[in-house]
Design a protein around this motif. Structure first.
Motif, PDB file in Angstrom:
ATOM      1  N   GLY A 131       0.719  -1.550   0.167  1.00 22.45           N
ATOM      2  CA  GLY A 131      -0.566   0.188   0.580  1.00 22.45           C
ATOM      3  C   GLY A 131       0.480   1.253  -0.225  1.00 22.45           C
ATOM      4  O   GLY A 131       1.833   1.030  -0.584  1.00 22.45           O
ATOM      5  N   VAL A 164      -5.412   2.335   7.314  1.00 24.93           N
ATOM      6  CA  VAL A 164      -6.103   2.661   6.445  1.00 24.93           C
ATOM      7  C   VAL A 164      -6.806   3.911   6.880  1.00 24.93           C
ATOM      8  O   VAL A 164      -7.211   5.011   7.679  1.00 24.93           O
ATOM      9  CB  VAL A 164      -8.145   1.819   6.791  1.00 24.93           C
ATOM     10  CG1 VAL A 164      -8.507   1.914   6.109  1.00 24.93           C
ATOM     11  CG2 VAL A 164      -7.192  -0.226   6.938  1.00 24.93           C
ATOM     12  N   ALA A 209     -16.023   4.712   2.644  1.00 25.86           N
ATOM     13  CA  ALA A 209     -15.828   3.492   2.172  1.00 25.86           C
ATOM     14  C   ALA A 209     -14.605   2.038   3.299  1.00 25.86           C
ATOM     15  O   ALA A 209     -14.165   1.732   3.519  1.00 25.86           O
ATOM     16  CB  ALA A 209     -15.245   3.666   0.659  1.00 25.86           C
ATOM     17  N   GLY A 210     -13.656   3.599   2.940  1.00 25.38           N
ATOM     18  CA  GLY A 210     -12.197   3.704   3.979  1.00 25.38           C
ATOM     19  C   GLY A 210     -12.386   2.891   5.520  1.00 25.38           C
ATOM     20  O   GLY A 210     -12.366   2.247   6.219  1.00 25.38           O
ATOM     21  N   ARG A 230     -13.864  -0.295   4.671  1.00 28.92           N
ATOM     22  CA  ARG A 230     -12.562  -1.244   5.103  1.00 28.92           C
ATOM     23  C   ARG A 230     -11.704  -1.513   6.288  1.00 28.92           C
ATOM     24  O   ARG A 230     -11.305  -2.563   6.728  1.00 28.92           O
ATOM     25  CB  ARG A 230     -11.179  -0.660   4.195  1.00 28.92           C
ATOM     26  CG  ARG A 230     -11.150  -0.622   2.580  1.00 28.92           C
ATOM     27  CD  ARG A 230     -10.814  -0.085   1.785  1.00 28.92           C
ATOM     28  NE  ARG A 230     -10.234   1.109   1.784  1.00 28.92           N
ATOM     29  CZ  ARG A 230     -10.462   2.629   1.291  1.00 28.92           C
ATOM     30  NH1 ARG A 230     -11.572   3.006   1.005  1.00 28.92           N
ATOM     31  NH2 ARG A 230      -9.641   3.461   2.112  1.00 28.92           N
ATOM     32  N   THR A 276      -4.467  -8.128   1.619  1.00 24.79           N
ATOM     33  CA  THR A 276      -3.642  -7.032   0.585  1.00 24.79           C
ATOM     34  C   THR A 276      -5.707  -7.131  -0.274  1.00 24.79           C
ATOM     35  O   THR A 276      -5.544  -5.776  -0.821  1.00 24.79           O
ATOM     36  CB  THR A 276      -2.639  -7.938  -0.155  1.00 24.79           C
ATOM     37  OG1 THR A 276      -2.266  -7.447   0.570  1.00 24.79           O
ATOM     38  CG2 THR A 276      -2.674  -6.763  -1.256  1.00 24.79           C
ATOM     39  N   SER A 277      -6.225  -7.398  -0.623  1.00 23.20           N
ATOM     40  CA  SER A 277      -7.692  -7.551  -1.354  1.00 23.20           C
ATOM     41  C   SER A 277      -8.538  -6.313  -0.715  1.00 23.20           C
ATOM     42  O   SER A 277      -9.193  -6.126  -1.307  1.00 23.20           O
ATOM     43  CB  SER A 277      -7.930  -9.242  -1.930  1.00 23.20           C
ATOM     44  OG  SER A 277      -8.596  -9.034  -0.661  1.00 23.20           O
ATOM     45  N   ILE A 321      -8.138  -3.601   0.830  1.00 20.01           N
ATOM     46  CA  ILE A 321      -7.357  -2.367   1.225  1.00 20.01           C
ATOM     47  C   ILE A 321      -7.808  -1.446  -0.294  1.00 20.01           C
ATOM     48  O   ILE A 321      -7.475  -1.736  -1.619  1.00 20.01           O
ATOM     49  CB  ILE A 321      -5.841  -2.244   1.737  1.00 20.01           C
ATOM     50  CG1 ILE A 321      -5.126  -2.861   1.246  1.00 20.01           C
ATOM     51  CG2 ILE A 321      -5.766  -2.739   3.754  1.00 20.01           C
ATOM     52  CD1 ILE A 321      -3.142  -2.319   1.038  1.00 20.01           C
ATOM     53  N   ASP A 322      -7.021   0.011   0.005  1.00 21.92           N
ATOM     54  CA  ASP A 322      -7.303   0.637  -0.772  1.00 21.92           C
ATOM     55  C   ASP A 322      -5.636   0.868  -1.422  1.00 21.92           C
ATOM     56  O   ASP A 322      -4.857   1.734  -0.500  1.00 21.92           O
ATOM     57  CB  ASP A 322      -7.983   1.680  -1.430  1.00 21.92           C
ATOM     58  CG  ASP A 322      -7.791   2.455  -2.559  1.00 21.92           C
ATOM     59  OD1 ASP A 322      -6.312   2.885  -3.109  1.00 21.92           O
ATOM     60  OD2 ASP A 322      -9.014   3.177  -3.454  1.00 21.92           O
ATOM     61  N   ALA A 369      -4.006   2.284  -2.599  1.00 17.99           N
ATOM     62  CA  ALA A 369      -3.711   4.133  -2.911  1.00 17.99           C
ATOM     63  C   ALA A 369      -3.645   4.700  -2.105  1.00 17.99           C
ATOM     64  O   ALA A 369      -2.941   6.090  -2.034  1.00 17.99           O
ATOM     65  CB  ALA A 369      -4.187   4.607  -4.328  1.00 17.99           C
ATOM     66  N   LEU A 370      -4.693   4.182  -0.373  1.00 13.09           N
ATOM     67  CA  LEU A 370      -4.984   5.206   0.519  1.00 13.09           C
ATOM     68  C   LEU A 370      -4.242   4.690   1.672  1.00 13.09           C
ATOM     69  O   LEU A 370      -4.292   5.191   2.130  1.00 13.09           O
ATOM     70  CB  LEU A 370      -6.986   4.995   0.456  1.00 13.09           C
ATOM     71  CG  LEU A 370      -7.344   5.936  -0.549  1.00 13.09           C
ATOM     72  CD1 LEU A 370      -8.362   6.137  -0.776  1.00 13.09           C
ATOM     73  CD2 LEU A 370      -5.884   7.765  -0.194  1.00 13.09           C
ATOM     74  N   ASP A 371      -3.817   2.828   1.511  1.00  8.60           N
ATOM     75  CA  ASP A 371      -4.151   2.345   2.736  1.00  8.60           C
ATOM     76  C   ASP A 371      -2.722   1.867   2.692  1.00  8.60           C
ATOM     77  O   ASP A 371      -2.350   1.914   2.219  1.00  8.60           O
ATOM     78  CB  ASP A 371      -4.760   1.805   2.711  1.00  8.60           C
ATOM     79  CG  ASP A 371      -6.637   2.051   3.454  1.00  8.60           C
ATOM     80  OD1 ASP A 371      -7.285   2.708   3.485  1.00  8.60           O
ATOM     81  OD2 ASP A 371      -7.233   1.238   2.107  1.00  8.60           O
TER      82      ASP A 371
END
Lengths: 96, 96
Positions: free
Chosen positions: A83, B9, B15-16, B19, B56-57, B59-60, B62-64
């Motif tokens: 990440g 996160v 959405a965060g 997650r 891994t699947s 989280i985002d 690009a953000l987390d």
């Protein structure tokens, strides 16, 4: 050796926010912030003992929590990151 | 082996927060929460690979941020705790 320091500081009261700033500042002085309250520090045994005592003196043991994980000298293969914000080089060594 | 999982996160958006709940839930299923976003999991290599892929699947990237630290089987002497909420026993073993 690489020492991982993680902490949870109770910030419900202003005194807690002050403790948090102090703990974070002390860790920044000695290592690399890799996540919000996660630091990786390259320390020898003496430095580790001093930092641990300093951090212990900064927290309120009834409200806050500190954890120390010793990853030894061969840490590269033990650390993985996924990440955003990959770890920066500590001393020219790539952490993963 | 003991695997330490730490995560950050981004919860600025709903959405965060979703997650975050999913990541925490998945970690709780596999280990012991020792701090807010710090989990200690006793896993074999196969379980570790599966859990890492699952997280891994979730989280985002690009953000987390997810970090995994492998502390091996002889972890007791490598972990120290100061303050509130001492770790609970994982499998009858006292973690410090």
């Amino acid at each position: 050796m690489l020492v991982l320091i993680t902490y949870d500081v109770n910030t419900e009261a202003p005194a807690g926010r002050k403790r948090l700033r102090k703990v974070a500042k002390r860790c920044v002085d000695h290592g690399q912030r890799v996540q919000n309250s996660v630091f990786e520090c390259l320390l020898d045994a003496a430095q580790y003992a001093v930092l641990k005592a300093e951090l212990t003196s900064l927290i309120d043991p009834a409200l806050d929590s500190l954890r120390f994980y010793q990853l030894g000298n061969n840490y590269k293969s033990k650390v993985e990151h996924v990440g955003v914000h990959p770890p920066f080089e500590q001393d020219g060594l790539l952490l993963f």
